[in-house]
Design a protein around this motif. Structure first.
Motif, PDB file in Angstrom:
ATOM      1  N   SER A  56      39.314  39.517  43.094  1.00 48.00           N
ATOM      2  CA  SER A  56      40.076  39.575  44.254  1.00 48.00           C
ATOM      3  C   SER A  56      41.585  38.767  43.050  1.00 48.00           C
ATOM      4  O   SER A  56      42.666  39.106  43.458  1.00 48.00           O
ATOM      5  CB  SER A  56      39.830  37.929  45.313  1.00 48.00           C
ATOM      6  OG  SER A  56      39.280  37.355  44.396  1.00 48.00           O
ATOM      7  N   ALA A  57      40.724  38.594  42.298  1.00 47.06           N
ATOM      8  CA  ALA A  57      42.095  38.262  41.366  1.00 47.06           C
ATOM      9  C   ALA A  57      42.875  39.133  40.165  1.00 47.06           C
ATOM     10  O   ALA A  57      43.446  38.618  39.940  1.00 47.06           O
ATOM     11  CB  ALA A  57      41.600  36.359  40.287  1.00 47.06           C
ATOM     12  N   ASN A 253      37.392  35.157  49.133  1.00 49.18           N
ATOM     13  CA  ASN A 253      38.607  35.584  47.910  1.00 49.18           C
ATOM     14  C   ASN A 253      38.462  34.356  46.676  1.00 49.18           C
ATOM     15  O   ASN A 253      39.181  33.861  46.640  1.00 49.18           O
ATOM     16  CB  ASN A 253      39.711  36.110  47.994  1.00 49.18           C
ATOM     17  CG  ASN A 253      39.946  37.734  48.426  1.00 49.18           C
ATOM     18  OD1 ASN A 253      38.767  38.261  48.745  1.00 49.18           O
ATOM     19  ND2 ASN A 253      41.412  37.909  48.782  1.00 49.18           N
ATOM     20  N   LEU A 256      40.577  34.500  43.356  1.00 44.75           N
ATOM     21  CA  LEU A 256      42.188  34.625  43.054  1.00 44.75           C
ATOM     22  C   LEU A 256      42.609  33.016  43.711  1.00 44.75           C
ATOM     23  O   LEU A 256      43.365  32.863  42.922  1.00 44.75           O
ATOM     24  CB  LEU A 256      42.806  34.886  44.482  1.00 44.75           C
ATOM     25  CG  LEU A 256      44.085  35.315  44.646  1.00 44.75           C
ATOM     26  CD1 LEU A 256      44.808  35.773  42.866  1.00 44.75           C
ATOM     27  CD2 LEU A 256      44.363  36.962  45.459  1.00 44.75           C
TER      28      LEU A 256
END
Length: 293
Positions: A56-57, A253, A256
């Protein structure tokens, strides 16, 4: 003698045959065990290779969903452009990470559907995390918050008990509404009515005009409106709840959320957070309420 010899030979043959059979059984068991072990290793390896990874990052654009009528965290400035403490903070985070910031003004009650669909990356707009932990993955809380009651300066409402028989309004799908329908449901039951509206700007205009008796809102919203109209409103000392603001991401996530938290720590260390708090001090933002160190 021949009979005895034949009997001995027969017994010997039987013993040899039994040994062969036992050896064969033993070999099959060993081979089976080896095959089962290999199969188990192959299954484990396959499971590991198909296990979902949190990437997610790994983004290039951070699409921030926010309520454009939520000063001082996100609102339309005098120049017609989006501005606010959280939006400036998001811009600083993007610059640190080499991301492009995209601002997406949203209908607040549509935020869940938008983040689930990926239309927005996160909700960053004075977003209270308490009561929402099962629906989002959050950054570390970065700002103190609370739910409070604001009424007009000349009102006879001076305590929560004084709200009995009064008309109270709050924003739809807000933290204040959650509290009044949850922990403070008994208090809300004493109101003449608990109404909701799409955004707080209209709620405060209704309060000022006398259409409602009080507004239930975030501490930051109360501070902003009282700073802008110091002789018009007052806040009750007793709060509805104490809470925290955090950045909300799609559930799962984690990478992130951690990346944003670490960047906020860096921005605090280099003085950016202090500068932004000072920039919005006239709107009620205080560095004393900042949490991520």
């Amino acid at each position: 003698m021949k009979k005895k010899l034949l009997a001995i030979i027969g017994v010997a043959c039987m013993l040899c045959l039994s040994a062969v059979l036992l050896a064969g059984c033993g070999g099959s068991s060993a081979e089976s065990t080896a095959e089962e072990s290999a199969a188990t290793e192959e299954t484990s390896s396959s499971a590991a290779s198909t296990e979902a990874t949190d990437d997610s990052a790994e983004i290039t654009d951070l699409i921030v969903g926010f309520d454009q009528s939520y000063p001082p965290y996100g609102f339309v400035g005098d120049d017609g452009e989006f501005t606010g403490f959280d939006l400036d903070l998001a811009q600083a985070v993007c610059e640190k990470n080499g991301w492009n910031l995209q601002l997406e003004a949203i209908d607040w009650d549509a935020k869940d559907a938008m983040i689930d669909a990926g239309t927005i990356t996160c909700i960053w707009n004075g977003f209270t995390m308490e009561g929402r932990e099962d629906n989002y993955t959050f950054s570390d809380p970065y700002m103190l918050n609370g739910q409070v009651i604001v009424t007009t300066a000349g009102s006879d409402i001076n305590s929560l008990e004084d709200l009995a028989g009064k008309t109270v309004i709050t924003q739809v799908d807000s933290a204040a509404l959650d509290v009044l329908e949850g922990d403070k449901a008994d208090l809300a039951a004493t109101f003449a009515s608990l109404d909701t509206i799409a955004e707080y700007n209209t709620a405060f205009m209704m309060l000022q005009s006398g259409q409602v008796d009080a507004v239930a809102c975030d501490l930051s919203i109360a501070e902003y409106n009282m700073a802008a109209n110091p002789d018009t409103y007052k806040q009750l000392e007793e709060t509805l709840s104490d809470e925290h603001y955090a950045v909300g991401f799609k559930l799962g996530n984690e990478a992130l959320a951690e990346q944003v938290t670490e960047t906020l720590k860096e921005l605090n260390e280099d003085g950016t957070v202090q500068e932004l708090c000072d920039k919005y001090a006239e709107y009620g933002i205080s560095y004393e309420n900042w949490l991520i160190k």
